[in-house]
Design a protein around this motif. Structure first.
Motif, PDB file in Angstrom:
ATOM      1  N   ALA A   1       8.494  26.151  15.445  1.00 49.93           N
ATOM      2  CA  ALA A   1       8.544  24.904  16.225  1.00 49.93           C
ATOM      3  C   ALA A   1       9.750  24.082  15.765  1.00 49.93           C
ATOM      4  CB  ALA A   1       7.224  24.146  16.094  1.00 49.93           C
ATOM      5  N   VAL A   2       9.576  22.765  15.606  1.00 50.18           N
ATOM      6  CA  VAL A   2      10.662  21.902  15.134  1.00 50.18           C
ATOM      7  C   VAL A   2      10.243  21.225  13.835  1.00 50.18           C
ATOM      8  CG1 VAL A   2      11.841  21.500  17.316  1.00 50.18           C
ATOM      9  CG2 VAL A   2       9.812  20.157  16.751  1.00 50.18           C
ATOM     10  N   GLN A   3       9.544  21.968  12.991  1.00 49.14           N
ATOM     11  CA  GLN A   3       8.981  21.386  11.775  1.00 49.14           C
ATOM     12  C   GLN A   3      10.054  20.925  10.791  1.00 49.14           C
ATOM     13  OE1 GLN A   3       6.416  24.541  10.475  1.00 49.14           O
ATOM     14  NE2 GLN A   3       4.878  24.150  12.050  1.00 49.14           N
ATOM     15  N   TYR A   4      11.164  21.651  10.702  1.00 46.16           N
ATOM     16  CA  TYR A   4      12.170  21.199   9.738  1.00 46.16           C
ATOM     17  C   TYR A   4      12.806  19.890  10.191  1.00 46.16           C
ATOM     18  CZ  TYR A   4      17.110  22.187  11.216  1.00 46.16           C
ATOM     19  OH  TYR A   4      18.360  22.154  11.773  1.00 46.16           O
ATOM     20  N   GLY A   5      12.861  19.650  11.506  1.00 47.86           N
ATOM     21  CA  GLY A   5      13.352  18.372  11.993  1.00 47.86           C
ATOM     22  C   GLY A   5      12.445  17.218  11.636  1.00 47.86           C
ATOM     23  N   ASP A   6      11.175  17.525  11.344  1.00 44.40           N
ATOM     24  CA  ASP A   6      10.219  16.500  10.920  1.00 44.40           C
ATOM     25  C   ASP A   6      10.146  16.361   9.403  1.00 44.40           C
ATOM     26  OD1 ASP A   6       9.461  15.695  13.437  1.00 44.40           O
ATOM     27  OD2 ASP A   6       7.764  17.069  13.573  1.00 44.40           O
ATOM     28  N   GLY A   7      10.925  17.194   8.661  1.00 44.54           N
ATOM     29  CA  GLY A   7      10.985  17.012   7.217  1.00 44.54           C
ATOM     30  C   GLY A   7      10.635  18.203   6.364  1.00 44.54           C
ATOM     31  N   LEU A   8      10.307  19.353   6.947  1.00 39.33           N
ATOM     32  CA  LEU A   8       9.884  20.492   6.143  1.00 39.33           C
ATOM     33  C   LEU A   8      11.113  21.279   5.703  1.00 39.33           C
ATOM     34  CD1 LEU A   8       6.862  22.854   6.994  1.00 39.33           C
ATOM     35  CD2 LEU A   8       8.591  23.269   5.249  1.00 39.33           C
ATOM     36  N   PHE A   9      11.742  20.815   4.638  1.00 36.01           N
ATOM     37  CA  PHE A   9      12.926  21.482   4.095  1.00 36.01           C
ATOM     38  C   PHE A   9      13.178  20.994   2.668  1.00 36.01           C
ATOM     39  CE2 PHE A   9      14.582  17.563   5.896  1.00 36.01           C
ATOM     40  CZ  PHE A   9      15.445  17.121   4.905  1.00 36.01           C
ATOM     41  N   GLY A  10      14.055  21.710   1.969  1.00 31.03           N
ATOM     42  CA  GLY A  10      14.434  21.317   0.612  1.00 31.03           C
ATOM     43  C   GLY A  10      15.599  22.159   0.129  1.00 31.03           C
ATOM     44  N   PRO A  11      16.194  21.816  -1.023  1.00 32.85           N
ATOM     45  CA  PRO A  11      17.375  22.517  -1.534  1.00 32.85           C
ATOM     46  C   PRO A  11      17.011  23.752  -2.351  1.00 32.85           C
ATOM     47  CG  PRO A  11      16.891  20.639  -2.931  1.00 32.85           C
ATOM     48  CD  PRO A  11      15.865  20.615  -1.822  1.00 32.85           C
TER      49      PRO A  11
END
Length: 377
Positions: free
Chosen positions: A161-171
């Motif tokens: 979906a567009v989950q990383y656009g909602d904040g599901l990410f990291g370095p």
């Protein structure tokens, strides 16, 4: 706009040189014997464990409260105390094996894609829902096991979906063995910073995609709209909204037609938040980056935006590009860098200006439409 100030340097982890696909450790700090070209080589490798939970929480990264997706350490205390994104740093050494366990507390399937890793020997761990996996079902756990055969700056994010656009990410950073980093040899820095850039909308991702996908005339007069402009820009998960609303009756955003470059009106409606008052002076401090006087500092810049390339620069300082997408480059001095969506640039900065002054770090969005249209930033 952000200022530079104190932040501890990230530890430099031990790494081995590029012997890609040659080995895989089975226990933490176990010495593996390799036979390569009839030569026995002893190397150290480790199994590095991370344990995350992803969940929807209410947050106000730019002062406008709304539902976001956070990535947290699985410790319940950390879940309550941490900022939701960017998620925790994954850091290890070339030759190590990552074990990343993800618990899905969302109401839809999710995954974790480690962007830029080749996934040699473990392609089924690439984290792409519908391609390499079915996705982590709500209420379930999954452990990604990944052999690290590269070095450099990467990042992880959802691939559903567009989950990383909602904040599901990291370095994600993979180090050389101690003393093996060619950038550190040429520019002996003691301090480094991770800088994650985002564009940020005040609507949840699924609603944004419905607006974009349409279809035309879903109801009489409805037309799909591209999700532009963002309401704010974030650096390391923090920005500042202007807390004004637009119902599109008066203000119109001018976009360029990709064929003619002529301006045509579009408005992305902005409404007051449902979960509380908008407050641009919210509790999260702006990111600060310490630049020790007279020294080099390394900045690992990751464009985690959902829309367009980002332009990044530091007031009164040149940037020396030393790596792109995890691969070292010939050092190149520039005034600013432009980073496409999902890509990474490593730069070093010489801290040679007045040490009593706070210098601004800038991030803007660059937009090019059509071959002859001017750059927007």
């Amino acid at each position: 706009i952000y200022t530079l100030s104190l932040h501890d340097a990230l530890p430099i982890c031990a790494k081995i040189g590029n012997i890609a696909n040659a080995f895989m450790g089975t226990n933490t700090m176990k010495v593996s014997l390799l036979i390569f070209a009839a030569i026995c080589v002893a190397v150290d490798s480790a199994v590095v464990h991370f344990n995350f939970v992803v969940k929807t929480v209410i947050n106000d990264p730019d002062g406008h409260p709304l539902p976001v997706i956070g990535v947290f350490d699985a410790d319940p205390i950390a879940t309550q105390m941490s900022r939701p994104f960017p998620g925790p740093l994954i850091r290890a050494t070339i030759g190590d094996t990552l074990h990343v366990t993800v618990r899905n507390d969302l109401h839809e399937r999710t995954s974790l894609h480690m962007h830029g890793l080749h996934m040699h020997n473990n392609v089924w761990m690439d984290g792409v829902v519908g391609v390499t996996e079915c996705g982590i079902a709500p209420g379930s756990n999954f452990t990604y096991t990944v052999e690290l055969t590269q070095t450099g700056t990467y990042w992880y994010h959802a691939h559903n979906a567009v989950q990383y656009g909602d904040g599901l990410f990291g370095p994600l950073v993979i180090d050389y063995e101690e003393g093996g980093d060619p950038v550190h040899k040429q520019f002996p820095y003691r301090t480094e910073h991770i800088v994650m850039l985002q564009d940020w909308l005040h609507e949840v991702g699924n609603d944004v995609m419905l607006l974009y996908n349409g279809p035309h005339n879903a109801f009489p007069g409805f037309k799909p709209k591209y999700p532009w402009p963002p309401q704010s820009y974030l650096i390391n998960g923090v920005g500042q909204a202007n807390c004004t609303w637009d119902d599109c009756k008066y203000a119109k955003l001018e976009l360029s037609d990709p064929d003619t470059c002529e301006e045509r009106p579009q408005c992305f409606p902005i409404r007051p938040p449902y979960f509380g008052e908008c407050n641009p002076n919210h509790s999260y401090p702006r990111p600060t980056f310490h630049c020790p006087a007279g020294e080099w500092v390394r900045m690992r810049i990751i464009n985690a935006a959902s829309n367009l390339p980002s332009r990044f620069w530091v007031d009164r300082h040149n940037l020396i590009v030393v790596a792109r997408d995890g691969v070292e480059t010939e050092p190149t001095t520039v005034e600013y860098v432009t980073i496409p969506v999902a890509q990474r640039l490593d730069v070093v900065v010489r801290c040679d200006q007045d040490p009593t002054y706070h210098y601004y770090v800038y991030r803007s969005e660059e937009r090019r439409v059509g071959k002859e249209c001017r750059s927007r930033w």
